[in-house]
Every structure is written in structure tokens, then in C-alpha cells.
Design an enzyme around this catalytic site. Structure first.
Site, PDB file in Angstrom:
ATOM      1  N   GLU A 256      47.795  39.092  43.055  1.00  0.00           N
ATOM      2  CA  GLU A 256      47.484  38.188  44.166  1.00  0.00           C
ATOM      3  C   GLU A 256      48.681  37.387  44.685  1.00  0.00           C
ATOM      4  O   GLU A 256      48.602  36.177  44.861  1.00  0.00           O
ATOM      5  CB  GLU A 256      46.341  37.248  43.753  1.00  0.00           C
ATOM      6  CG  GLU A 256      45.085  37.983  43.348  1.00  0.00           C
ATOM      7  CD  GLU A 256      44.009  37.065  42.792  1.00  0.00           C
ATOM      8  OE1 GLU A 256      44.201  35.832  42.809  1.00  0.00           O
ATOM      9  OE2 GLU A 256      42.985  37.584  42.326  1.00  0.00           O
ATOM     10  N   GLU A 387      38.171  45.708  40.551  1.00  0.00           N
ATOM     11  CA  GLU A 387      37.258  44.594  40.239  1.00  0.00           C
ATOM     12  C   GLU A 387      36.037  44.643  41.165  1.00  0.00           C
ATOM     13  O   GLU A 387      35.645  43.653  41.769  1.00  0.00           O
ATOM     14  CB  GLU A 387      37.993  43.244  40.386  1.00  0.00           C
ATOM     15  CG  GLU A 387      39.243  43.143  39.539  1.00  0.00           C
ATOM     16  CD  GLU A 387      39.961  41.806  39.690  1.00  0.00           C
ATOM     17  OE1 GLU A 387      39.357  40.834  40.167  1.00  0.00           O
ATOM     18  OE2 GLU A 387      41.161  41.743  39.321  1.00  0.00           O
TER      19      GLU A 387
END
Length: 483
Positions: A256, A387
């Protein structure tokens, strides 16, 4: 599985669906940081992309009749037991259709829930530890202050480093090792998650004397800490002599690092309202604050390449990855990493792009997902969904009536997205894995909220995964169970 048996299984799923509850908080997922077990608290936000209208695929059209079942409640107990035996293992179905791993996230006490563990070992051949391999866990969840220091050698220099604690992940890894030893033909491999992340890295790690009341260290000093940390973690879990050496198939090196708002790098002002001196961050990056450029990202991949075994895959991982602006920023980062590729100790190495797949019922569309897969595949060749889950429709209340409708909508969306994965694969992108972020709905990260993440949207009910709170397969399960 013949069609009659398939319809019977779907009928049983419909019966079980009507009595299950989405969105209730399980006590096994709500334990404190001090105990070393945290609930799922990924600091992700959902993509705001609006769903695009699209034609139903042939796969979707052929599956429509599967939910139009009459008389499902008339099944006897014996018939139901026979049907349960016919539920296929996801790992086998996905291997035949996609030739890739299928995984789930587990964390905290979840592996000691016998019913949940049965789901993991039956249906998945890969797991990601939701929290236990993140920096705060490896510092023993001592997030307010450094847990203590010691001297270490790095490149001929003696440096002072914080004490690492491997207890939290090893509890789960040891359980997986025992399973693998007893079941050599049904082994489970692990994805390491994550080496460098702006969130769940204690703020004191960036300061002089590991004391957040003191100044930030220089980029040169932070390089030493970064290399030491990556060396220690990879050596401990994948180095020669480690009992876990053959357990890991890959590792998220950086997580991220691209901004939602700008599509460029995440900085120390991603969330202006968030104090940079908070113990752990949700949005701002102290990595950026120290470096003021992307060098720490490139260096992380260099150090991972230096200390990881040659067969350990190395990844970049991010969310909102289907948003066009952010996708462009991620691609630029991937290209930068690729530009610096080189031999261990000299350059970077990246094996795949990890698309987190935290999507919602409103978007992104399957078409946007396929476009993104192909775009990332063009740069790195290999793509994984890491995810995966689906946030509920706005206004979903968890009632039996709403649940039936929501489950069917969810099945259709998962079906279209799975078709997008297959289409991308057929176009030449190497899809090597897909991981769902959890196992059963009630333990999803979407049920919780913390200061550094969790996906809970106030009190709205959520049912994002393939199994309900009763550990039973939902209609979406059958999207992936068909060979």
C-alpha cells in the site's frame, strides 16, 4: 459432480443459508493487542468506482438455474448427510480450472477453532497470516515504546536494533507444519505478509534511540534499520536451518505505498487529520517522512532480493487497485522496481503484483478488474488476488429476506469476477493465486474497526466471504467449486 448431486448440494446450502446470521461479532476475533492476538485490522478502504453495466457471461447464464430450486426443505437427515459428503474441495476445483493456489487469511485464535480449521485444511492450499507477520506483531505488540534493544552486526558495522519476538506467528506456523507432516499430499503453504508497511509499524521505529519523543533518524540510518529488519525476518523464517524454510511460497515486500487521493506515492500527509506521532498509522507514512521519495520502496526490494531464497516469490501488494488513477500510479511504481532489477545484493526482484481485491457489491465491475489484471500483467507478467472479499450492498440489514437476495447478488458478482480472472489468464496473464481475506463471514475484517484499520462501516451487516457464520458454504462457494 453430476447435475443431480449439484442441485441437491445447492438445496442444502439454501436451507442452511436461511438460518445463518451475517455480521455478528465473534468473541474469538476480538482480543487485545497486549495478548498478542488482534482482530483483522487491515487499513484498507473500498474503491469508490461505480459498477458498470455488462452482459452476463455464458458461465453466469448456465449457472442461473442452480438457484431455482423447489422443495429444498423436504430433504431427510440421511439425504443431507449424503449431500454434505459431496461438497467438493475448493483447492481441487481451482487447481483443475485455473492451475493456481487458493488461499484464505487466518489470524489470532482462529486456527484453534476446530470447525474453521476443518474449512482451511479441506478447501485451501495456502494461507496468509492476517496480523502475525506484520511489524507490530514481531515487536511483540509493544507499539507505544521500544521493547528493548541489543547490538547487531550489519555489513561489518555494529548497530543498535530493537528486540524481535517471533512467538505470535510461530504458534500458527507450527500448527501448519504439523498438518503438513501428517498430510504430505494436502500441504498448506504460507504467504508472508508484510515486510514494509506504513501501518502497523510502530512510530518509535523511525526515531533516534527508538524513542518517538526524539527526532526522526536520517534516511541513511533508516536504510540500516530496514536492511536489518528484512534480513532478520527472512532469515528467521526462510533461511537455511529454519524449520519454516520450505513453508513459505512468497512474501509481500511492500504494501500500500500508493496514494488513494493522488495516485502518486503515499506521503506523510495522506490523512491530514492524523497525527504523524500516533503509535501506529492508518494512512500517513513515516517511511515517506524520513525519505521524502520512493527510495525506501526500491531499497526494500533490493534487501528482500539479497536475503530471500531464490525460489521465494517477492510481491508488491495494494488495494483500490482497479481505480484508474491509482492503477496508473501502481504501474509506475512497478516499472520503477523493474528498472532496478539485478542480482541479489545488487538490484531488486519482483515476482508478481498482488491485487488485494477488497471490492464491494457496487464496484469495481468485472470488466474493470480484468482491465487492471491485464495492465499489471503487462508490467510484471504474474498477478495474484490476495485479499478477496465483497462489502455488502448499501442498506443490507442481515434479515433472512435480505440475506437470500444478497447471497444471490454476491454469487453473481463473484461469478463475473472469476470469469474475468479466467479471461485474463486466457489472454496470457499468469494468474498464480487467489486468496480470500478470511474464512467465515462473522470473522471478516469488515466486522471490526480500530484506529489503524478494520473495514466496518458503522453497524451495517456484512457477509463478504464464501462460508457463513455456521461454517457452511454459501451460493458464492459454488462459483469456485465447479471444475
Amino acid at each position: 459432480m453430476v447435475k443431480g448431486k449439484y442441485l441437491a448440494v445447492m438445496a442444502l446450502a439454501a436451507v442452511m443459508m436461511s438460518t445463518s446470521a451475517c455480521g455478528s461479532v465473534s468473541s474469538t476475533a476480538a482480543s487485545s493487542a497486549e495478548s498478542g492476538i488482534e482482530s483483522n485490522i487491515e487499513s484498507n478502504t473500498e474503491s469508490g468506482a461505480e459498477a458498470k453495466a455488462q452482459e452476463v457471461s455464458n458461465t453466469e447464464a448456465s449457472a442461473k438455474e442452480d438457484t431455482n430450486i423447489e422443495g429444498s426443505t423436504a430433504m431427510s437427515t440421511a439425504e443431507q448427510q449424503d449431500v454434505v459428503k459431496e461438497i467438493p474441495a475448493l483447492r481441487d476445483a481451482v487447481e483443475k480450472k485455473m492451475g493456481c493456489r487458493i488461499g484464505c487469511a487466518i489470524t489470532g485464535k482462529e486456527p484453534w477453532d476446530s470447525k474453521l480449521w476443518d474449512l482451511v485444511t479441506t478447501h485451501f492450499n495456502a494461507v496468509t497470516l492476517g496480523n502475525e507477520l506484520k511489524p507490530d506483531s514481531l515487536f511483540g505488540y509493544s507499539v507505544s515504546k521500544c521493547p528493548g534493544t541489543k547490538e547487531a552486526e550489519l555489513n561489518g558495522e555494529t548497530i543498535t536494533v530493537p528486540v524481535l519476538n517471533y512467538t505470535n506467528p510461530e504458534k500458527i506456523l507450527n500448527k501448519i507444519l504439523k498438518w503438513n507432516e501428517a498430510n504430505p499430499d494436502r500441504q498448506i503453504k504460507v504467504r508472508g505478509h508484510v515486510l514494509l508497511w506504513h501501518s502497523q509499524t510502530p512510530e518509535w521505529f523511525f526515531h533516534v534511540d527508538y524513542d518517538k519523543t526524539k527526532d526522526y533518524v536520517t534516511a541513511e540510518e533508516m536504510d540500516k534499520r530496514l536492511e536489518w529488519y528484512i534480513r532478520e525476518v527472512l532469515t528467521h523464517f526462510t533461511g537455511d536451518g529454519s524449520p519454516y524454510k520450505d513453508l513459505f511460497y512468497g512474501w509481500d515486500v511492500v504494501n500500500e505505498a500508493v496514494s488513494d487521493s493522488t495516485g502518486t506515492y503515499r506521503t506523510d500527509t495522506e490523512r491530514p487529520e492524523e497525527d504523524l506521532l500516533e503509535d501506529r498509522h492508518g494512512g500517513n507514512s513515516s517511511w515517506w517522512h524520513v525519505y521524502q521519495n520512493e527510495d525506501f520502496i526500491i531499497n526494500a526490494f533490493k534487501y528482500a532480493n539479497k536475503y530471500a531464497p531464490a525460489d521465494l516469490e517477492l510481491y508488491y501488494n495494494d488495494y483500490n487497485e482497479c481505480d484508474a488513477k491509482k492503477r496508473e500510479g501502481i504501474i509506475k511504481l512497478l516499472e520503477k522496481i523493474k528498472e532496478n532489477e539485478g542480482a541479489p545484493g545488487e538490484g531488486t526482484r519482483i515476482s508478481a503484483m498482488g491485487m488485494q481485491g477488497h471490492y464491494s457489491m457496487e464496484g469495481p465491475s468485472a470488466a474493470e478488474m480484468e482491465t487492471s489484471i491485464k495492465a499489471y500483467g503487462k508490467v510484471v507478467g504474474v498477478v495474484q488476488v490476495t485479499e478477496w472479499d465483497l462489502r455488502a450492498t448499501d442498506g443490507y440489514d442481515g434479515s433472512p429476506e435480505a440475506m437470500e437476495e444478497e447471497y444471490e447478488k454476491q454469487r453473481k458478482i463473484y461469478n463475473l469476477m472469476y470469469y474475468a480472472l479466467q479471461s485474463a489468464k486466457n489472454s496470457g496473464v499468469n494468474i498464480t493465486g487467489m486468496t480470500f481475506w478470511g474464512t467465515i463471514d462473522t470473522l471478516s475484517w469488515l466486522q471490526f474497526r480500530s484506529n489503524v484499520g478494520g473495514g466496518s462501516n458503522k453497524e451495517q451487516k456484512q457477509c463478504p466471504l464464501l462460508f457463513d457464520g455456521n461454517y457452511e458454504p454459501k451460493p458464492a462457494f459454488w462459483v469456485f467449486a465447479q471444475e
